[in-house]
Design a protein around this motif. Structure first.
Motif, PDB file in Angstrom:
ATOM      1  N   ALA A   1      -1.298   9.074   3.242  1.00 37.14           N
ATOM      2  CA  ALA A   1      -2.556   9.625   2.724  1.00 37.14           C
ATOM      3  C   ALA A   1      -2.570  11.110   3.042  1.00 37.14           C
ATOM      4  O   ALA A   1      -2.139  11.519   4.118  1.00 37.14           O
TER       5      ALA A   1
ATOM      6  N   ASP B   1      -6.815   5.827   4.680  1.00 43.68           N
ATOM      7  CA  ASP B   1      -7.480   6.571   3.602  1.00 43.68           C
ATOM      8  C   ASP B   1      -8.343   7.673   4.206  1.00 43.68           C
ATOM      9  O   ASP B   1      -9.182   7.400   5.082  1.00 43.68           O
TER      10      ASP B   1
ATOM     11  N   CYS C   1     -10.996   1.888   0.858  1.00 44.04           N
ATOM     12  CA  CYS C   1     -11.334   2.823  -0.217  1.00 44.04           C
ATOM     13  C   CYS C   1     -12.718   3.408   0.040  1.00 44.04           C
ATOM     14  O   CYS C   1     -13.723   2.688   0.020  1.00 44.04           O
TER      15      CYS C   1
ATOM     16  N   ASP D   1      -3.061   0.046   5.843  1.00 44.65           N
ATOM     17  CA  ASP D   1      -3.557   1.028   4.867  1.00 44.65           C
ATOM     18  C   ASP D   1      -4.328   2.124   5.607  1.00 44.65           C
ATOM     19  O   ASP D   1      -4.932   1.869   6.656  1.00 44.65           O
TER      20      ASP D   1
ATOM     21  N   SER E   1       0.864  -1.181   0.000  1.00 39.23           N
ATOM     22  CA  SER E   1       0.000   0.000   0.000  1.00 39.23           C
ATOM     23  C   SER E   1       0.899   1.229   0.000  1.00 39.23           C
ATOM     24  O   SER E   1       2.115   1.127   0.124  1.00 39.23           O
TER      25      SER E   1
END
Length: 471
Positions: free
Chosen positions: A41, A88, A138, A86, A37
């Motif tokens: 972000a 986001d 996502c 990850d 990943s």
């Protein structure tokens, strides 16, 4: 008529430039976890980076303006019991970020506009539904509070973060590890890639694969896929001889690629970042020291190489600023946040222009922070394109907006999945006896609180007398 040799494009001369040393973020212990990943972000307010942390997983959140050396005691966002894989940012609320972890959970966090004094340890909500590590997050591009997660249990779950409920679970579509997931522009379809080498287009609300292509890239190493503005699918992967390759596909005709280009023999997975406003795709390989960029058009060869930004140091990860966070007065069309081992360095992509006026052709209206739909509207089958804003006067992020989570009534929770129990007294509403017991407990607790209140008051009075006596 002689054909022009040089293709006309306003993006032919886009050039990249690393920010000056004082504009970088220094002394950050970037995570060493081996996961494909981007580890970073960014949005118009904050930069978030997954970092090394003892005893669990953590990431750091810095206000964009706080460049320079980062205090080693700067608070972290900690709460996961295993490494964060990850992160986001929510596209509709610049203060909300989701994190996914090796501990099988997803946590959604509210980041204050001020810098907190201590670590942030309490998420707004923890989403539990995966049985193995969760490595992909996502947010839905147009529906409020809709978040997608994909785990190593080969399951994709779509959540309503506002209630903590599972909206959809796609658990029988991928026979192996999912490598990438991407929404299309209005969030009606998903493009996924999987270890079984198949590229799939999925309608999540119907729960069906609407198109698929086996071995879009023939190599065994991970493949990535994203939707383009034209509805095509752009992919990165590897050839059978382990060369890196990019492809462009029409999902209505997956037999032949629209374009297929070999690139080089490096083994780092190419992370694609796409700007639909300019239709430029930027390829950042993990472990590479360059960013290649291409323009996607309707004319052959469809994927046109523009240029390469090169630097000396390899990148550990990369953040990509949404269009509304760019400086339009400098003709900035993209900004990356490149992770080194101990720092993060902004890289600015600019179209050279002499005029100081707003460049309409570079900045068409772009998705803003307002969602176009509510979660239940999307789930019921509605679709809407993103709500666009103009960048003519620059973009000012709105003040802190709180994400309110309304948990459903605990008594309305469905029974756990498994063998159905027959209807019995246990399934009926609370019995009279249970209610009486609960009321007794509440009464006892209330008396306890009152007693403690009286004790605190007495202690405060004693303290006042002592202070008065010493004056």
């Amino acid at each position: 008529m002689s054909r022009r040799v040089v293709r006309q494009s306003k993006f032919r001369h886009v050039f990249g430039q690393a920010a000056k040393a004082d504009q970088a973020y220094e002394d950050i212990r970037v995570s060493k976890v081996t996961w494909d990943s981007s580890f970073c972000a960014v949005n118009p307010k904050f930069l978030a980076i997954i970092v090394e942390a003892g005893g669990g997983g953590a990431f750091i959140v810095l206000p964009l303006a706080k460049t320079g050396r980062v205090d080693k005691n700067h608070p972290l966002v900690t709460g996961h019991t295993a490494p964060v894989l990850d992160i986001d940012w929510c596209p509709h609320n610049d203060n909300v970020i989701a994190s996914a972890s090796d501990d099988t959970t997803i946590m959604v966090w509210q980041i204050p506009d001020y810098t907190p004094m201590r670590n942030i340890t309490e998420p707004i909500i923890t989403l539990e539904g995966h049985s193995k590590r969760v490595g992909i997050l996502c947010w839905h591009p147009t529906a409020r509070n809709v978040l997608l997660s994909a785990g190593s249990d080969n399951v994709i779950i779509i959540w309503n973060v506002g209630t903590g409920e599972v909206l959809l679970s796609l658990d029988d579509m991928h026979p192996d590890i999912i490598h990438s997931v991407c929404w299309n522009s209005n969030g009606s379809l998903l493009a996924t890639t999987c270890k079984d080498k198949t590229l799939r287009i999925i309608d999540p609300r119907k729960g069906q694969v609407v198109a698929e292509r086996f071995a879009a890239h023939e190599g065994m190493r991970p493949m990535r896929a994203i939707f383009t503005r034209q509805g095509h699918i752009f992919t990165t992967g590897f050839t059978r001889m382990s060369q890196r390759e990019l492809g462009l596909w029409d999902p209505n005709n997956f037999e032949e690629p629209v374009a297929l280009q070999e690139m080089d023999t490096s083994n780092g997975v190419l992370l694609p970042f796409y700007d639909p406003d300019s239709s430029i795709i930027y390829l950042c390989g993990k472990g590479d020291s360059s960013i290649r960029y291409f323009e996607i058009t309707d004319e052959p060869p469809f994927v046109h190489y523009l240029n390469t930004f090169s630097s000396k140091e390899p990148q550990r990860g990369m953040g990509f600023m949404p269009k509304r966070g760019l400086d339009v007065s400098k003709c900035e069309i993209a900004r990356f946040y490149k992770l080194h081992e101990r720092k993060c360095e902004p890289i600015v992509m600019t179209v050279p222009r002499k005029s100081d006026l707003f460049q309409d052709d570079l900045y068409p209206d772009t998705p803003g922070p307002e969602p176009a739909l509510e979660a239940d509207e999307w789930l019921s089958g509605q679709d809407a394109e993103p709500v666009l804003i103009s960048l003519r006067d620059g973009y000012v992020p709105p003040k802190h907006r709180e994400l309110r989570v309304t948990k459903p009534n605990i008594l309305d929770v469905r029974p756990p999945s498994g063998p159905r129990r027959s209807q019995s007294a246990q399934d009926s509403p609370l019995s009279q006896h249970t209610l009486e017991r609960l009321l007794e407990e509440i009464k006892a607790l209330r008396e306890q609180v009152q007693a403690q209140d009286q004790r605190i008051t007495a202690l405060e009075n004693m303290l006042c007398e002592l202070v008065d006596g010493t004056d």
